[in-house]
Motif scaffolding. Structure first.
Motif, PDB file in Angstrom:
ATOM      1  N   LEU A   5       9.625  -8.535   8.542  1.00  0.00           N
ATOM      2  CA  LEU A   5       8.744  -7.410   8.244  1.00  0.00           C
ATOM      3  C   LEU A   5       9.509  -6.098   8.252  1.00  0.00           C
ATOM      4  N   ALA A   6       8.820  -5.062   7.807  1.00  0.00           N
ATOM      5  CA  ALA A   6       9.377  -3.706   7.881  1.00  0.00           C
ATOM      6  C   ALA A   6       8.252  -2.776   8.290  1.00  0.00           C
ATOM      7  N   PRO A   7       8.561  -1.806   9.166  1.00  0.00           N
ATOM      8  CA  PRO A   7       7.511  -0.871   9.582  1.00  0.00           C
ATOM      9  C   PRO A   7       6.946  -0.124   8.377  1.00  0.00           C
ATOM     10  N   GLY A   8       5.626   0.005   8.322  1.00  0.00           N
ATOM     11  CA  GLY A   8       4.974   0.746   7.254  1.00  0.00           C
ATOM     12  C   GLY A   8       4.854  -0.016   5.943  1.00  0.00           C
ATOM     13  N   ALA A   9       5.290  -1.262   5.905  1.00  0.00           N
ATOM     14  CA  ALA A   9       5.252  -2.051   4.663  1.00  0.00           C
ATOM     15  C   ALA A   9       4.062  -3.014   4.692  1.00  0.00           C
ATOM     16  N   CYS A  10       3.856  -3.699   3.565  1.00  0.00           N
ATOM     17  CA  CYS A  10       2.705  -4.590   3.432  1.00  0.00           C
ATOM     18  C   CYS A  10       2.815  -5.835   4.312  1.00  0.00           C
ATOM     19  N   SER A  11       3.971  -6.055   4.935  1.00  0.00           N
ATOM     20  CA  SER A  11       4.097  -7.156   5.893  1.00  0.00           C
ATOM     21  C   SER A  11       3.192  -6.925   7.105  1.00  0.00           C
ATOM     22  N   THR A 100      -2.762  -6.981  -6.199  1.00  0.00           N
ATOM     23  CA  THR A 100      -2.468  -6.453  -7.534  1.00  0.00           C
ATOM     24  C   THR A 100      -3.081  -5.077  -7.776  1.00  0.00           C
ATOM     25  N   GLU A 101      -4.289  -4.852  -7.317  1.00  0.00           N
ATOM     26  CA  GLU A 101      -4.964  -3.585  -7.631  1.00  0.00           C
ATOM     27  C   GLU A 101      -4.708  -2.503  -6.589  1.00  0.00           C
ATOM     28  N   ILE A 102      -4.702  -2.872  -5.316  1.00  0.00           N
ATOM     29  CA  ILE A 102      -4.539  -1.851  -4.265  1.00  0.00           C
ATOM     30  C   ILE A 102      -3.067  -1.619  -3.953  1.00  0.00           C
ATOM     31  N   HIS A 103      -2.327  -2.719  -3.790  1.00  0.00           N
ATOM     32  CA  HIS A 103      -0.940  -2.582  -3.364  1.00  0.00           C
ATOM     33  C   HIS A 103      -0.105  -1.782  -4.349  1.00  0.00           C
ATOM     34  N   LYS A 104      -0.395  -1.918  -5.643  1.00  0.00           N
ATOM     35  CA  LYS A 104       0.461  -1.253  -6.633  1.00  0.00           C
ATOM     36  C   LYS A 104       0.431   0.271  -6.490  1.00  0.00           C
ATOM     37  N   SER A 105      -0.655   0.811  -5.962  1.00  0.00           N
ATOM     38  CA  SER A 105      -0.716   2.262  -5.823  1.00  0.00           C
ATOM     39  C   SER A 105       0.121   2.760  -4.656  1.00  0.00           C
ATOM     40  N   PHE A 106       0.573   1.859  -3.777  1.00  0.00           N
ATOM     41  CA  PHE A 106       1.435   2.263  -2.667  1.00  0.00           C
ATOM     42  C   PHE A 106       2.904   2.080  -3.001  1.00  0.00           C
ATOM     43  N   ARG A 107       3.201   1.322  -4.047  1.00  0.00           N
ATOM     44  CA  ARG A 107       4.574   0.939  -4.342  1.00  0.00           C
ATOM     45  C   ARG A 107       5.522   2.133  -4.557  1.00  0.00           C
ATOM     46  N   PRO A 108       5.090   3.228  -5.231  1.00  0.00           N
ATOM     47  CA  PRO A 108       6.040   4.322  -5.461  1.00  0.00           C
ATOM     48  C   PRO A 108       6.601   4.930  -4.182  1.00  0.00           C
ATOM     49  N   SER A 109       5.913   4.764  -3.043  1.00  0.00           N
ATOM     50  CA  SER A 109       6.396   5.372  -1.800  1.00  0.00           C
ATOM     51  C   SER A 109       7.415   4.493  -1.088  1.00  0.00           C
TER      52      SER A 109
END
Ligand code: GSH
Length: 125
Positions: A5-11, A100-109
């Motif tokens: 895992l990584a802190p602040g990530a989707c894990s 697919t719908e929610i996670h993609k909006s966090f990806r740029p960060s």
């Protein structure tokens, strides 16, 4: 079992689900910039996709992708798996929507898995 895992990530989703399912597991932090684990291993050898989460089962097999890992965790716990004839499909529906719908909006960060331009080419630019 080991959750990479990584802190602040989707894990974090897998971390929460494992705790909700009351499953015992170890966790290893991954530095997403250096692609090394906190215990000094090359993460590319653990998960060639380069991102978290990855989940090592006690059998030695590795599961990747949140939808797969979260489905596996749900299968270990009656509390997490929706019931009824459509239960499995409701779970997949929710996980696919989040993935697919929610996670993609966090990806740029988040830092990219690999540099967008090969290093040699970057040096010439
Ligand atoms: N398809 C993967 C995507 C996982 C993902 O995007 N992980 C991000 C953290 S939320 C990551 O590790 N980003 C860093 C990178 O791609 O190097 C999944 O659904 O599990």
């Amino acid at each position: 079992m080991i959750l990479y895992l990584a802190p602040g990530a989707c894990s974090l989703a897998d971390h929460i689900a494992l705790n909700e399912a009351r499953l015992a597991f170890d966790q290893v932090k991954v530095d997403l910039k250096t692609h090394r684990t906190e215990d000094g291993h090359d993460y590319a050898k653990i998960n060639p996709k380069g991102y978290v989460p990855a989940f090592a089962l006690d059998s030695g097999e590795m599961l990747t992708e949140n939808v797969a890992i979260l489905s596996w965790i749900a299968d270990q716990s009656e509390k997490l798996a929706p019931r009824g004839p459509l239960g499995r499909y409701r779970l997949l529906e929710a996980l696919a929507y989040i993935s697919t719908e929610i996670h993609k909006s966090f990806r740029p960060s988040l830092p990219p898995a690999r540099p967008k331009t090969p290093k040699r080419r970057q040096a010439r630019l």
